[in-house]
Design a protein around this motif. Structure first.
Motif, short mmCIF file in Angstrom:
data_model
loop_
_atom_site.label_atom_id
_atom_site.label_comp_id
_atom_site.label_asym_id
_atom_site.label_seq_id
_atom_site.Cartn_x
_atom_site.Cartn_y
_atom_site.Cartn_z
N PRO A 21 -11.90 42.39 16.68
CA PRO A 21 -12.58 41.60 17.70
C PRO A 21 -11.77 41.42 18.98
CG PRO A 21 -11.62 40.13 16.09
CD PRO A 21 -11.35 41.53 15.62
N PHE A 22 -10.55 41.90 19.01
CA PHE A 22 -9.67 41.71 20.16
C PHE A 22 -9.61 43.00 20.97
CE2 PHE A 22 -7.76 39.41 16.46
CZ PHE A 22 -8.37 38.20 16.75
N GLN A 23 -10.18 42.96 22.14
CA GLN A 23 -10.24 44.15 22.98
C GLN A 23 -9.21 44.08 24.11
OE1 GLN A 23 -12.19 46.77 22.06
NE2 GLN A 23 -12.51 45.43 20.30
N LEU A 24 -8.55 45.19 24.34
CA LEU A 24 -7.59 45.29 25.44
C LEU A 24 -8.37 45.32 26.75
CD1 LEU A 24 -4.58 45.68 26.21
CD2 LEU A 24 -5.01 48.14 26.12
N VAL A 25 -8.06 44.37 27.63
CA VAL A 25 -8.73 44.25 28.92
C VAL A 25 -7.90 44.94 30.01
CG1 VAL A 25 -9.54 42.62 30.68
CG2 VAL A 25 -9.80 42.07 28.26
N TYR A 26 -6.58 44.79 29.91
CA TYR A 26 -5.70 45.32 30.95
C TYR A 26 -4.33 45.63 30.35
CZ TYR A 26 -2.70 45.54 35.05
OH TYR A 26 -1.79 45.95 35.99
N GLU A 43 2.72 44.23 30.47
CA GLU A 43 1.70 43.18 30.59
C GLU A 43 0.44 43.63 29.87
OE1 GLU A 43 -0.91 40.87 34.03
OE2 GLU A 43 0.50 42.44 34.63
N LEU A 44 0.00 42.82 28.90
CA LEU A 44 -1.20 43.13 28.14
C LEU A 44 -2.15 41.94 28.19
CD1 LEU A 44 0.62 44.54 24.99
CD2 LEU A 44 -0.50 45.89 26.77
N ARG A 45 -3.40 42.21 28.48
CA ARG A 45 -4.44 41.16 28.47
C ARG A 45 -5.49 41.57 27.44
NH1 ARG A 45 -4.11 37.51 32.68
NH2 ARG A 45 -2.61 38.11 34.27
N LEU A 46 -5.87 40.60 26.59
CA LEU A 46 -6.82 40.87 25.52
C LEU A 46 -7.88 39.78 25.47
CD1 LEU A 46 -3.82 41.09 23.27
CD2 LEU A 46 -5.38 42.99 23.20
N THR A 47 -9.07 40.16 25.03
CA THR A 47 -10.07 39.13 24.76
C THR A 47 -9.77 38.57 23.37
OG1 THR A 47 -11.58 40.77 23.82
CG2 THR A 47 -11.88 40.22 26.14
N VAL A 48 -9.68 37.25 23.30
CA VAL A 48 -9.44 36.56 22.04
C VAL A 48 -10.32 35.31 22.03
CG1 VAL A 48 -7.74 35.40 20.56
CG2 VAL A 48 -7.05 37.38 21.93
N SER A 49 -11.38 35.36 21.23
CA SER A 49 -12.28 34.21 21.15
C SER A 49 -11.53 32.99 20.64
CB SER A 49 -13.45 34.51 20.21
OG SER A 49 -14.20 35.59 20.70
N PRO A 50 -11.85 31.81 21.17
CA PRO A 50 -11.15 30.60 20.74
C PRO A 50 -11.15 30.39 19.22
CG PRO A 50 -12.48 30.13 22.67
CD PRO A 50 -12.82 31.53 22.24
N GLU A 51 -12.25 30.76 18.55
CA GLU A 51 -12.31 30.55 17.09
C GLU A 51 -11.36 31.46 16.32
OE1 GLU A 51 -15.95 33.27 17.93
OE2 GLU A 51 -14.93 31.63 18.94
N LYS A 62 -8.29 32.47 17.74
CA LYS A 62 -6.98 32.38 18.39
C LYS A 62 -5.83 32.16 17.40
CE LYS A 62 -5.12 28.84 20.18
NZ LYS A 62 -4.40 27.75 20.65
N ASP A 63 -5.96 31.18 16.52
CA ASP A 63 -4.86 30.87 15.59
C ASP A 63 -4.55 32.03 14.65
OD1 ASP A 63 -4.55 28.36 16.73
OD2 ASP A 63 -5.87 27.38 15.28
N ILE A 64 -5.59 32.69 14.14
CA ILE A 64 -5.37 33.85 13.26
C ILE A 64 -4.74 34.99 14.05
CG2 ILE A 64 -6.57 35.65 11.94
CD1 ILE A 64 -8.55 33.43 11.05
N TRP A 65 -5.19 35.17 15.28
CA TRP A 65 -4.63 36.23 16.13
C TRP A 65 -3.14 36.01 16.36
CZ3 TRP A 65 -2.72 35.59 21.19
CH2 TRP A 65 -2.30 36.78 21.78
N ILE A 66 -2.78 34.78 16.76
CA ILE A 66 -1.37 34.49 17.03
C ILE A 66 -0.53 34.66 15.77
CG2 ILE A 66 0.28 32.64 17.59
CD1 ILE A 66 -1.70 31.67 19.70
N ARG A 67 -1.01 34.15 14.65
CA ARG A 67 -0.26 34.27 13.39
C ARG A 67 -0.06 35.75 13.02
NH1 ARG A 67 -3.26 31.23 9.87
NH2 ARG A 67 -4.34 33.05 9.06
N THR A 68 -1.11 36.55 13.15
CA THR A 68 -1.01 37.96 12.80
C THR A 68 -0.14 38.73 13.80
OG1 THR A 68 -3.22 37.77 11.83
CG2 THR A 68 -2.36 39.99 12.13
N GLU A 69 -0.22 38.38 15.08
CA GLU A 69 0.67 38.96 16.09
C GLU A 69 2.13 38.74 15.68
OE1 GLU A 69 0.97 40.40 19.26
OE2 GLU A 69 -1.12 41.01 19.21
#
Length: 146
Positions: free
Chosen positions: A133-138, A47-55, A57-64
């Motif tokens: 910009p994506f920080q691991l929260v948990y 289980e991983l939780r990350l901060t991902v700003s809404p602006e 999100k799409d780039i984050w998901i695509r790169t993931e």
């Protein structure tokens, strides 16, 4: 017989019995292996939780999907993953499913860091920024219950 002798006798018998049980259960290699296998064969979810700003999100998901998915697909024991997003909190939840903990933890930290570095370089280049910009929260694990 007085109380002191009775108590001493009781302690000796109890200790002897516990020692015999210990020898039978934990020196018997077949039993020990069965206990270990029972724990190792259970499905586990990272289980991983990350901060991902809404602006972002799409780039984050695509790169993931471009960086982590192909790598994960080649890992022994990887069963799949789910990605969730909470727009209100600006937080992503990743659930990475593994056949068992042993296979998951067999992956070296160095190998994971190498893929993370590739992911971060790609993100920084796409967003033209200096830091991730994506920080691991948990980070945790969930054990499958059967």
């Amino acid at each position: 017989m007085n109380f002191k002798n009775l108590f001493s006798s009781y302690l000796i018998k109890t200790f002897t019995l516990l020692f015999i049980v210990y020898l039978i259960l934990f020196t018997n290699s077949q039993f020990s292996e069965a206990l270990q296998m029972d724990n190792e064969d259970k499905g586990i979810t990272e289980e991983l939780r990350l901060t991902v700003s809404p602006e972002y999100k799409d780039i984050w998901i695509r790169t993931e999907k471009e960086v982590w998915e192909p790598w994960l697909a080649n890992q022994e024991g990887f069963l799949g993953r789910q990605i969730f997003y909470n727009k209100k909190k600006g937080e992503a939840l990743l659930l990475v499913h593994w056949k068992n903990k042993k296979l998951w933890k067999n992956i070296s930290v160095e190998e994971v860091n190498k893929i993370q570095d590739i992911f971060e370089r790609k993100i920084k280049a796409l967003l033209q920024i200096e830091s991730n910009p994506f920080q691991l929260v948990y980070e945790g694990e969930l054990i499958e219950q059967k």
